[in-house]
Design a protein around this motif. Structure first.
Motif, short mmCIF file in Angstrom:
data_model
loop_
_atom_site.label_atom_id
_atom_site.label_comp_id
_atom_site.label_asym_id
_atom_site.label_seq_id
_atom_site.Cartn_x
_atom_site.Cartn_y
_atom_site.Cartn_z
N ILE A 50 0.83 -1.20 0.00
CA ILE A 50 0.00 0.00 0.00
C ILE A 50 0.87 1.25 0.00
N ALA A 51 0.48 2.26 -0.78
CA ALA A 51 1.06 3.59 -0.66
C ALA A 51 -0.10 4.55 -0.48
N MET A 52 0.10 5.55 0.37
CA MET A 52 -0.99 6.49 0.69
C MET A 52 -0.72 7.85 0.08
N VAL A 53 -1.79 8.47 -0.42
CA VAL A 53 -1.69 9.85 -0.88
C VAL A 53 -2.70 10.67 -0.08
N LEU A 54 -2.19 11.68 0.60
CA LEU A 54 -3.06 12.62 1.29
C LEU A 54 -3.12 13.86 0.41
N ASP A 55 -4.27 14.02 -0.22
CA ASP A 55 -4.42 15.00 -1.29
C ASP A 55 -5.04 16.29 -0.76
N ARG A 56 -4.78 17.37 -1.50
CA ARG A 56 -5.46 18.64 -1.26
C ARG A 56 -5.33 19.10 0.20
N VAL A 57 -4.09 19.12 0.67
CA VAL A 57 -3.84 19.53 2.06
C VAL A 57 -3.51 21.02 2.10
N PRO A 58 -4.26 21.79 2.86
CA PRO A 58 -3.93 23.21 2.98
C PRO A 58 -2.51 23.32 3.53
N PRO A 59 -1.62 24.06 2.87
CA PRO A 59 -0.20 24.08 3.27
C PRO A 59 -0.01 24.39 4.75
N GLU A 60 -0.82 25.32 5.28
CA GLU A 60 -0.59 25.71 6.67
C GLU A 60 -0.93 24.57 7.65
N ALA A 61 -1.76 23.61 7.20
CA ALA A 61 -2.14 22.52 8.10
C ALA A 61 -1.42 21.22 7.77
N ALA A 62 -0.55 21.25 6.78
CA ALA A 62 0.07 20.03 6.26
C ALA A 62 0.74 19.20 7.35
N ASP A 63 1.56 19.86 8.16
CA ASP A 63 2.32 19.11 9.18
C ASP A 63 1.38 18.42 10.16
N GLU A 64 0.40 19.21 10.61
CA GLU A 64 -0.50 18.68 11.63
C GLU A 64 -1.31 17.49 11.09
N ILE A 65 -1.88 17.66 9.88
CA ILE A 65 -2.71 16.60 9.31
C ILE A 65 -1.87 15.37 8.97
N ALA A 66 -0.69 15.62 8.39
CA ALA A 66 0.17 14.50 8.02
C ALA A 66 0.58 13.72 9.27
N ALA A 67 0.84 14.44 10.35
CA ALA A 67 1.25 13.78 11.59
C ALA A 67 0.10 12.93 12.13
N HIS A 68 -1.11 13.50 12.05
CA HIS A 68 -2.27 12.76 12.55
C HIS A 68 -2.52 11.50 11.73
N LEU A 69 -2.44 11.65 10.40
CA LEU A 69 -2.66 10.49 9.53
C LEU A 69 -1.57 9.43 9.77
#
Ligand SMILES: Nc1nc2c(ncn2[C@@H]2O[C@H](COP(=O)(O)OP(=O)(O)OP(=O)(O)O)[C@@H](O)[C@H]2O)c(=O)[nH]1
Ligand SMILES: [Mg+2]
Length: 612
Positions: A230-249
């Motif tokens: 599996i490879a995951m793509v987290l698409d359409r991430v608002p740049p300012e929230a990228a770190d936080e969302i990526a960390a959560h995912l």
């Protein structure tokens, strides 16, 4: 977290690019496993799964039917063709929630609008497969996903597979743009599941807004359980929230034991006039795939890991089917037992009725008394039974009464009994099934009552039996031991005496008088009863006649029960079904180990087992 351009890779996982480099190990790996036993074992398993049915309504039946369909699809769509051609191009199935941007991503990766992207949800209804022109022969040929009709035109039909070739995509790698996995359209959802089961690699696309949805995680868990790459793509991430969302995912992925799957975080951006994402956004993903395409070993590793995982997952899945088959069998047995118990009860009631003298009441007794009361009866008996004749003949007075009236009374009494027990049994069986979910589903209103022809059959049964009793008497009289061979009237009279004796079994004999007395009998009748039951020849005949009657009743009730039993019989799995499933799954497991598929597979780039 390690960031890689715009891509974030879960903490502890080495950079994907570094891990797509070719390994020396397995350079000259054969295109097939070199072991023929696996395809044969899989073919055997497919046949065993095809033979398993789950018709009875049980909690396990519906899931088993689905699982059976999924397994059959996966065998046909992926496992069998993939095993035949381990070197066929690697298929990346792009799956995820509707509107996540899957089609847009595929178009951007191959730099052409191969799959329609749009604002109407869901947009993609029919899968689109895009590959290098050099690989199109393999996909067109239709070994993979054979149930989907190949087309070169865009289609709305979920049973077609649109093939597009894109020179910008390197050979050895193909993308399949799938419909949404959480679709409001049933066919979409089912198809997405089927396509993902045919993937060598899942490219799972979700968005900043949707990544916590339940459906994708369910699918991811099942893919993880199967060992799919599996490879995951987290698409359409608002740049300012990228770190936080990526960390959560990343946290969520780790919690599901998916921490090793490479995660690509794509920032929200504008699509160009063609509907494509800017290169800089897709670059990390494009690079990763380019390296995978360039490296035959890395591709083989992906194929082998997913293939081996899917093969390994067969055993528990098939075990589940075998358990469900066992449950079908057990339920069929339980339903049968309820029916058999009801009809055994009916048979017992008849036996009881022949034993407790209840049939010697009312009309039968009255006609019997009339008959013996005339004295005619005794005069017709042969001298050999005269022992009791002599004892009673003196007491006999009164008017003549035809024997046929007694015969009719016996018939109607017996028929009433049979109709009664058949009705009670049908009702009991009906209630028994109604209380069982699988039984309730098999019922129809008519089953609550005896078959329409039961009254006619019961009458025929009694008449046939009466004929047999007379025949018995005739045969017994053949040696002149009992009844004169030629005296038809004597046979008739003796036969009636035997029938009466049947209705008052051995156990009843001593109290025969009580019954007779209770019903207001005459002295003559009492004496005759006593005399008849005291006569060994009559008793012997009565025993035979009783056994014959009970056999006939049993056959009649069996036929009644068959109306129920036929239903379970049709639903009942063949005796060997579950064992055949287990045997076939075991055969696949043995062949899988022997094939060394898993042993030969080096680490898959950027996935679990990658030494993170
Ligand atoms: N602004 C912006 N729009 C995007 C992006 N990705 C996709 N879109 C738009 O979002 C809409 C949905 O994209 P699609 O690529 O059709 O989504 P999909 O996942 O294929 O959707 P289904 O086929 O319905 O499952 C389209 O109008 C795209 O143009 C992005 O990164 N930025
Ligand atoms: Mg789409």
């Amino acid at each position: 977290m390690t960031t890689h351009g715009d891509t974030a890779i879960p903490a502890g996982t080495p950079a994907v690019a570094a891990r797509t480099g070719s390994t020396e190990a397995g350079k000259d790996r054969p295109a097939s496993t070199g072991d023929d036993s696996l395809p044969a074992a899989l073919a055997g398993l497919r046949a065993a799964i095809g033979a398993a049915r789950f018709p009875l309504t049980l909690p396990s039946a519906e899931p088993a039917r689905h699982a059976s369909g999924r397994l059959t699809d996966q065998l046909d769509d992926y496992l069998l063709p993939r095993l035949r051609r381990l070197d066929a191009p690697l298929l990346v199935v792009v799956g995820g929630s509707t509107g996540a941007g899957k089609s847009t991503l595929v178009n951007s990766l191959v730099q052409a609008r191969v799959s329609a992207a749009g604002v109407l949800r869901p947009t993609t209804r029919s899968p689109v497969l895009v590959c290098n022109p050099a690989d199109s022969g393999w996909f067109r040929q239709g070994e993979l996903l054979p149930g989907l009709t190949r087309t070169t035109e865009p289609s709305e039909d979920s049973r077609t597979l649109q093939l597009v070739s894109a020179p910008a995509l390197p050979a050895g790698l193909a993308f399949l743009d799938a419909p949404d996995i959480d679709s409001v359209v049933d066919a979409n959802r089912a198809l997405a599941g089927q396509l993902l089961a045919a993937a060598d690699l899942w490219l799972f696309v979700t968005t900043a807004a949707r990544y916590a949805d339940a459906v994708p995680w369910e699918l991811l868990r099942s893919a993880r359980a199967r060992g799919a790459v599996i490879a995951m793509v987290l698409d359409r991430v608002p740049p300012e929230a990228a770190d936080e969302i990526a960390a959560h995912l990343s946290e969520m992925l780790a919690a599901q034991d998916l921490g090793a799957a490479p995660l690509f975080v794509l920032p929200e951006t504008w699509v160009d006039g063609q509907g494509l994402l800017p290169d800089r956004v897709t670059a990390p993903l494009a690079t990763w795939f380019a390296q995978l395409a360039a490296d035959a070993d890395a591709r083989a590793a992906v194929v082998r890991q997913t293939l081996d995982g899917a093969l390994a997952a067969l055993h528990p899945a098939v075990e589940g089917l075998a358990d469900a088959v066992d449950e079908q069998l057990a339920a069929a047995d339980a339903l049968d037992e309820r029916v058999l118990a009801a009809y055994r009860g009916a048979q017992r009631t008849v036996e009881q009725g022949l034993r407790d003298g209840r049939l010697l009441r009312g009309e039968v007794l009255a006609r019997w008394q009339e008959l013996v009361g005339t004295g005619e009866f005794f005069r017709t008996l042969e001298a050999r039974v005269g022992r009791f004749r002599d004892r009673v003949v003196a007491a006999v007075t009164g008017r003549p009464a035809p024997a046929s009236e007694l015969r009719d009374a016996i018939e109607s009494q017996l028929v009433t009994l049979l109709r009664g027990v058949a009705a009670e049994a049908a009702e009991n069986a009906y209630t028994g099934w109604k209380a069982h979910p699988a039984g309730a589903a098999l019922l129809e209103p008519a089953l609550a009552h005896p078959a329409d022809d039961l009254p006619a059959r019961a009458e025929r049964l009694v008449r046939d039996w009466q004929r047999v009793v007379l025949e018995l008497v005739r045969v017994e009289g053949g040696d002149r031991r009992f009844v004169a061979r030629t005296a038809a009237y004597a046979v008739n009279a003796t036969g009636l005496a035997v029938m009466i004796a049947v209705f008052a079994s051995t156990a009843f004999i001593p109290t025969g008088l009580e019954v007779a007395t209770g019903a207001g009998t005459t002295v003559a009748a009492q004496t005759v009863l006593q005399a008849i039951f005291g006569d060994q020849a009559v008793r012997t005949l009565a025993t035979k006649a009783r056994a014959d009657l009970l056999d006939r009743v049993r056959a009649l009730l069996n036929d009644e029960a068959t109306r129920y039993l036929d239903r379970t019989e049709q639903a009942r799995p063949a005796m060997d079904t579950a064992a055949a499933l287990r045997r076939a799954a075991h055969g696949v497991e043995v062949a899988r180990h022997r094939s060394g598929l898993a042993d030969a597979a080096p680490d898959v780039p950027g996935t679990e087992g990658g030494g993170s």
